[in-house]
Design an enzyme around this catalytic site. Structure first.
Site, PDB file in Angstrom:
ATOM      1  N   SER A 257       7.329   2.512  12.960  1.00 14.72           N
ATOM      2  CA  SER A 257       8.647   3.712  12.854  1.00 14.72           C
ATOM      3  C   SER A 257       9.155   3.560  14.338  1.00 14.72           C
ATOM      4  CB  SER A 257       7.862   5.079  12.805  1.00 14.72           C
ATOM      5  OG  SER A 257       8.771   6.100  13.180  1.00 14.72           O
TER       6      SER A 257
ATOM      7  N   TYR B 186       0.941  11.060  15.969  1.00 14.32           N
ATOM      8  CA  TYR B 186       1.531  10.225  15.030  1.00 14.32           C
ATOM      9  C   TYR B 186       2.238   9.013  15.691  1.00 14.32           C
ATOM     10  CZ  TYR B 186       5.308   8.455  11.820  1.00 14.32           C
ATOM     11  OH  TYR B 186       5.935   7.572  10.934  1.00 14.32           O
TER      12      TYR B 186
ATOM     13  N   SER C 191       2.492   2.848  -2.495  1.00 20.56           N
ATOM     14  CA  SER C 191       3.693   2.433  -2.994  1.00 20.56           C
ATOM     15  C   SER C 191       4.165   3.132  -4.113  1.00 20.56           C
ATOM     16  CB  SER C 191       3.743   0.919  -3.239  1.00 20.56           C
ATOM     17  OG  SER C 191       2.387   0.466  -3.812  1.00 20.56           O
ATOM     18  N   THR C 192       3.471   4.323  -4.391  1.00 20.31           N
ATOM     19  CA  THR C 192       3.715   5.128  -5.604  1.00 20.31           C
ATOM     20  C   THR C 192       5.186   5.924  -5.519  1.00 20.31           C
ATOM     21  OG1 THR C 192       2.427   7.187  -5.054  1.00 20.31           O
ATOM     22  CG2 THR C 192       1.612   5.113  -6.535  1.00 20.31           C
TER      23      THR C 192
ATOM     24  N   THR D  37       0.704  -1.254   0.073  1.00 21.32           N
ATOM     25  CA  THR D  37       0.101  -0.094  -0.100  1.00 21.32           C
ATOM     26  C   THR D  37       0.918   1.323   0.070  1.00 21.32           C
ATOM     27  OG1 THR D  37      -0.224  -0.172   2.433  1.00 21.32           O
ATOM     28  CG2 THR D  37      -1.847  -1.116   1.082  1.00 21.32           C
TER      29      THR D  37
ATOM     30  N   GLY E  12       8.815   6.762  -2.398  1.00 23.98           N
ATOM     31  CA  GLY E  12       9.269   6.684  -1.131  1.00 23.98           C
ATOM     32  C   GLY E  12       9.566   5.144  -0.499  1.00 23.98           C
ATOM     33  N   ILE E  13       9.625   4.807   0.778  1.00 24.76           N
ATOM     34  CA  ILE E  13       9.812   3.603   0.988  1.00 24.76           C
ATOM     35  C   ILE E  13       8.957   2.611   0.672  1.00 24.76           C
ATOM     36  CG2 ILE E  13       9.445   2.122   3.278  1.00 24.76           C
ATOM     37  CD1 ILE E  13      10.553   4.471   4.936  1.00 24.76           C
ATOM     38  N   GLY E  14       7.616   3.086   0.072  1.00 24.57           N
ATOM     39  CA  GLY E  14       6.640   1.987  -0.228  1.00 24.57           C
ATOM     40  C   GLY E  14       7.017   1.593  -1.602  1.00 24.57           C
TER      41      GLY E  14
END
Length: 264
Positions: free
Chosen positions: A141, A154, A15-16, A13, A18-20
């Site tokens: 995190s 957060y 995932s366009t 999810t 960065g980390i994803g």
């Protein structure tokens, strides 16, 4: 170690970028069929094109869905094939003082960071259990253990993800499905790069140098004394999704550069 996930289907999810995106890229290179997810058709198509260039032999699809509410989860799940690997990466963050964080903000963070993973796991994990194999990963995190004073809301959601991961691992114990959380520390993702761009432009330093200064100012306990890159986080996730990681479940795996100052 050669990781081969040929024949497995992975949903990552958010995932366009960065980390994803790095996780999706890493999984695609192992032979897994990968489902990309993002909130707009433009971002999904751009990520698919980029990934097809990087992994031309990969089987890739994209689904547009905003996982900030139940309707978005339903949109993602509609027509989804059987999924062997679920990476719950969707999440939001932002600096807001505790005394200025209203109920709507708390609810927005809770729905996106926690309930998205609850909904997808509830829908997809039973089939993994039935098949006798599966991998679920929650991207939490270090803030889930080291609650930031300027992002209490957060940090609370990230702690909840760790608890959710451990509890779900217990629920599916002995089934062949593993559930783990991965805890990145400061990571030079797209979001951090944007935040640091003004400082980079002002000083003329490299982005990596400015990021290292940011880490030492805000996370001085870092042992690597720099920001991680997205591939370093993705490498942990790809491993924990592999067949080789079959004895690891219910764990909170840190990729925080040693920011959390303890030995566990």
């Amino acid at each position: 170690m050669h990781i081969d996930l040929t024949g497995k289907t992975a949903l990552v999810t958010a995932s366009t970028g960065g980390i994803g995106y790095a996780i999706a890229h890493g999984l695609a290179l192992t032979g897994a069929a990968v489902i990309i997810n993002g909130r707009s058709d433009g971002s999904v198509q751009k990520a698919l094109a980029r990934l097809r260039e990087a992994a031309p032999d990969a089987t890739l699809t994209g689904v547009v869905a905003d996982l900030g509410d139940a309707a978005g989860a339903d949109t993602l799940l509609a027509g989804l094939p059987a999924v062997d690997i679920l990476v719950n990466n969707a999440g939001i963050y932002g600096l807001v003082d505790f005394f200025e964080t209203d109920d709507d903000t708390w609810e927005t963070y809770w729905q996106t960071n926690v309930m998205s993973g609850v909904r997808l796991s509830r829908a997809l994990v039973p089939a993994m259990v039935k098949s006798g194999w599966g991998r679920v990963v929650f991207i939490s995190s270090e803030s889930g253990r080291n609650i930031p004073a300027d992002m209490v809301h957060y940090g609370v959601t990230k702690t909840a993800q760790i608890s959710l991961s451990r509890g779900l691992a217990k629920r599916v114990a002995g089934s062949g499905v593993t559930v783990n959380s991965v805890l990145p520390g400061p990571t030079l993702s797209d979001g951090l790069a944007v935040m640091l761009e003004e400082q980079r432009a002002k000083t003329g330093k490299t982005l990596e140098a400015v990021a290292a200064e940011f880490v030492m100012a805000h996370r001085p306990t870092s042992l690597i004394q720099r920001a991680a890159n997205v591939d370093e986080v993705a490498n942990m996730v790809v491993y924990i999704c592999s067949t080789q990681a079959s004895a690891t479940s219910g764990a909170a795996l840190r990729v925080d550069g040693g920011v959390v100052d303890d030995i566990l």
